[in-house]
Scaffold this active site. Structure first.
Site, mmCIF file in Angstrom:
data_model
loop_
_atom_site.group_PDB
_atom_site.id
_atom_site.type_symbol
_atom_site.label_atom_id
_atom_site.label_comp_id
_atom_site.label_asym_id
_atom_site.label_seq_id
_atom_site.Cartn_x
_atom_site.Cartn_y
_atom_site.Cartn_z
ATOM 1 N N GLY A 101 0.830 -1.197 0.000
ATOM 2 C CA GLY A 101 0.000 0.000 0.000
ATOM 3 C C GLY A 101 0.861 1.243 0.000
ATOM 4 C CB CYS A 128 5.414 -4.553 0.331
ATOM 5 S SG CYS A 128 6.761 -3.558 -0.211
ATOM 6 C CE1 TYR A 129 1.418 1.128 5.308
ATOM 7 C CE2 TYR A 129 -0.437 -0.384 5.169
ATOM 8 C CZ TYR A 129 0.152 0.752 5.701
ATOM 9 O OH TYR A 129 -0.532 1.504 6.628
ATOM 10 C CG HIS A 215 5.875 -6.437 -4.484
ATOM 11 N ND1 HIS A 215 4.600 -6.121 -4.081
ATOM 12 C CD2 HIS A 215 6.645 -5.379 -4.146
ATOM 13 C CE1 HIS A 215 4.589 -4.925 -3.532
ATOM 14 N NE2 HIS A 215 5.819 -4.454 -3.563
ATOM 15 C CB SER A 269 -21.212 -7.966 -26.947
ATOM 16 O OG SER A 269 -20.240 -8.751 -26.299
ATOM 17 N N GLY A 270 -20.784 -10.813 -28.647
ATOM 18 C CA GLY A 270 -19.734 -11.524 -29.372
ATOM 19 C C GLY A 270 -18.458 -11.622 -28.558
ATOM 20 C CB VAL A 272 -14.512 -13.964 -24.027
ATOM 21 C CG1 VAL A 272 -13.806 -12.845 -23.319
ATOM 22 C CG2 VAL A 272 -14.390 -15.232 -23.209
ATOM 23 C CG ASP A 273 -16.096 -10.597 -20.299
ATOM 24 O OD1 ASP A 273 -15.262 -11.524 -20.337
ATOM 25 O OD2 ASP A 273 -15.787 -9.413 -20.113
ATOM 26 C CB SER A 274 -21.739 -11.193 -23.640
ATOM 27 O OG SER A 274 -21.457 -11.524 -24.973
ATOM 28 C CB ALA A 275 -19.388 -15.857 -25.339
ATOM 29 C CE LYS A 415 -11.625 -10.633 -21.239
ATOM 30 N NZ LYS A 415 -12.824 -9.870 -21.557
#
Ligand code: XMP
Length: 559
Positions: A101, A128-129, A215, A269-270, A272-275, A415
């Protein structure tokens, strides 16, 4: 303070949550405006539910930590550092990770971990933080470092027997990024590893509480994934049951339960998310789902046919196809301002969608491809520049005529997980791996007024870019690759004739999440092929340039 965690410049990430699917950018807003409720996708049915909770102190890497944990097949949620215990407890946590942070723990008002983090005797990993938080709260001392440690360092293990280090070599490269340092460890802690500039690069108390000064979530830390895995499996005792198969089964079951006998509409919409969203819902409730596919005339070549065929013919879904291309073009006449284009397109979309929806009869739910990053951004209380996004995804001024509840089966997915689920559902590879495409489509890749003629030119040029990139097997490695039709005309010569034609720009970027992006170092011969094909095959274009700017300071799209 972590240097990498300094807040991004406002505007940097204004489009970051976009996944390229129109419903993410518009429907979320529609549903909110229409008072839709936020359903929670239950993961309860998962065998032996387990989770690790990342408490977010505002690092730009927090989401990456959560993704890395999920990659280890451990369910993980990113919650604000001050999340109430009831929320955390509902996940059945096996351990906590405290993120980095931008603050300094010794400053007044610096965010600290809630007491439940230590009271429940669950393992804790401070990064880290987060490590500095542990130090401060458990009685150690953090002070400003004399010099910042930023970038590569070599980690040397001093306790090779620590379970956190199982399988690690004695030395390995890590990514450091901090200004503050651990002056004195809390009682009971020992230093487990060091770097040249950090005598306490890793600390632990033998009772499951660890701090890392580096990290582990970034790729530059060679053994970062191994450290995280050790924490998850050896220290937290996780089983690793967060799998695509479990997710698909659970979400089909919970969609069935949630929808009951109700009716659902969804926009295709074509992307990937809507598919993936519609496919899961279709698997759950079949013909109670109606998909509306609006052709706004701003899609890429063959997109309409491909989308329609996949969902209607191959998957047998109820798809209402609306050819609204001319309507959108009429509305866009004379519009040159990019934000105005978005507004016009958003409004017209709602109009068309509503007209169609009203013909379906009673509808109870609106399906939406909201992803986890959108959820995090809209709920996080830690100030992030990215929380101020979306103004131009908001269609604004929506008529509140439909009262629909939201159905968001991907609400907890990143995603890359959506893509895995898509593959698990058997969706075509080219749909699953499709690059993001903005809701306003080609309209924001035509500089100036959008006309039918310009759309045709851009479609042809874009088709060449896409095909050449695919032929070169680079499509999946690139976040996005596309053509832009500028409003510049320049002089050229073809045969014996002087030409005066359009300038087409080619953009190809690599990115993790669209928040930042780098221009892709495409091979020269590939660029040469793209350029020569465009000027030879697309009438009206006589010059091609390649965009070599990164984001920031540029954006990925030109408008
Ligand atoms: P920029 O251009 O801001 O884009 O770097 C970041 C990501 O967002 C997409 N994008 C949009 N997506 N509606 C969308 O659905 C929009 O208005 C919009 N503008 C940009 C862009 O393609 C990239 O993936």
């Amino acid at each position: 303070m972590d240097d990498v965690n300094r807040p991004q410049q406002a505007g940097d990430s204004h489009r970051v949550t976009t996944t390229g699917d129109i419903e993410v950018s518009t429907y979320l807003e529609i549903a909110r405006e229409l008072g839709g409720e936020q359903p929670v996708l239950s993961t309860e049915a998962a065998p032996e539910r387990e989770a690790v909770v990342v408490l977010d102190f505002g690092s730009q890497y927090s989401m990456l930590i959560a993704r890395r944990v999920r990659e280890c097949q451990v369910y993980c949620e990113l919650l604000s550092y001050d999340a109430p215990w009831e929320r955390v407890a509902s996940l059945n946590p096996r351990g906590f990770i405290l993120s980095g942070g931008p603050a300094s723990v010794y400053e007044p008002g610096a965010p600290l971990a809630p007491s439940y983090v230590y009271e429940n005797h669950l393992p804790v990993l401070g990064i880290c933080y987060g490590m500095q938080v542990i130090t401060q709260q458990l009685g150690g001392q953090v002070s400003p470092g004399t010099k910042n440690e930023y970038g590569h360092a070599v980690l040397h293990l001093s306790d090779v027997n620590s379970p956190l280090f199982a399988g690690l070599p004695p030395s390995s490269p890590v990514w450091m990024s901090h200004g503050d340092r651990i002056e004195r460890m809390p009682p009971g802690f020992t230093a487990l590893a060091y770097t040249e500039n950090s005598p306490v690069a890793v600390m632990g108390n033998g009772r499951g509480i660890f701090g890392l000064q580096f990290h582990p979530e970034v790729v530059h830390t060679a053994e970062g994934k191994a450290v995280l895995k050790n924490f998850l499996f050896r220290i937290c005792g996780c089983k690793g049951n967060w799998t695509v198969g479990n997710f698909i089964n659970d979400s089909i079951a919970s969609t069935k339960q949630q929808v009951g006998e109700g009716r659902v509409i969804s926009a295709l919409s074509g992307g990937v998310d809507s598919a993936v969203t519609t496919t899961i819902i279709h698997r759950a409730i079949g013909d109670q789902l109606t998909c509306i596919f609006v052709n706004n005339g701003l899609l890429r070549r063959e997109e309409v046919e491909r989308t329609f065929n996949t969902f209607r013919l191959n998957l047998g879904m109820n798809v209402v196809y609306v050819d609204a291309a001319q309507r959108f073009l009429d509305r866009l006449r004379g519009v040159v301002d990019p934000e105005m284009k978005r507004k016009v397109i958003g409004e017209e979309f709602i109009r068309v969608f509503e007209e169609q929806a009203s013909q379906i009869g009673k509808v109870d739910f609106l399906a939406q491809g909201t992803l986890y990053p959108d959820v995090i951004e809209s709920t996080s209380s830690v100030s992030r520049a990215s929380a101020k996004i979306k103004s131009h995804h908001n269609v604004g001024g929506l008529p509140a005529r439909m009262t629909l509840r939201l159905l968001e089966p991907l609400r907890f997915l990143f995603k890359d997980e959506v893509r895995q689920v898509g593959l698990g559902l058997g969706l075509p590879e080219d749909m699953v791996w499709r690059q993001p495409f903005p809701g306003p489509g080609l309209a924001i890749r035509i500089i100036g007024e959008v006309t039918g003629e310009k759309l045709e030119i851009l479609r042809s040029a874009d088709w060449i870019v896409m095909n050449e990139i695919k032929k070169a097997k680079l499509y999946r490695q690139l976040w996005q690759s596309f053509a832009i039709l500028t409003d510049v005309k320049s002089v050229g010569v073809m045969g014996d004739y002087r030409t005066y034609g359009y300038l087409v720009a080619v953009r190809a970027v690599t990115s993790e999440d669209a928040m930042t992006a780098d221009w892709a170092r495409l091979p020269y011969d590939l660029l040469a092929r793209i350029s020569s094909r465009i000027v030879n095959e697309v009438p009206g274009v006589n010059r091609v340039v390649y965009d070599i700017t990164s984001k920031p300071p540029s954006t990925i799209e030109w408008e």
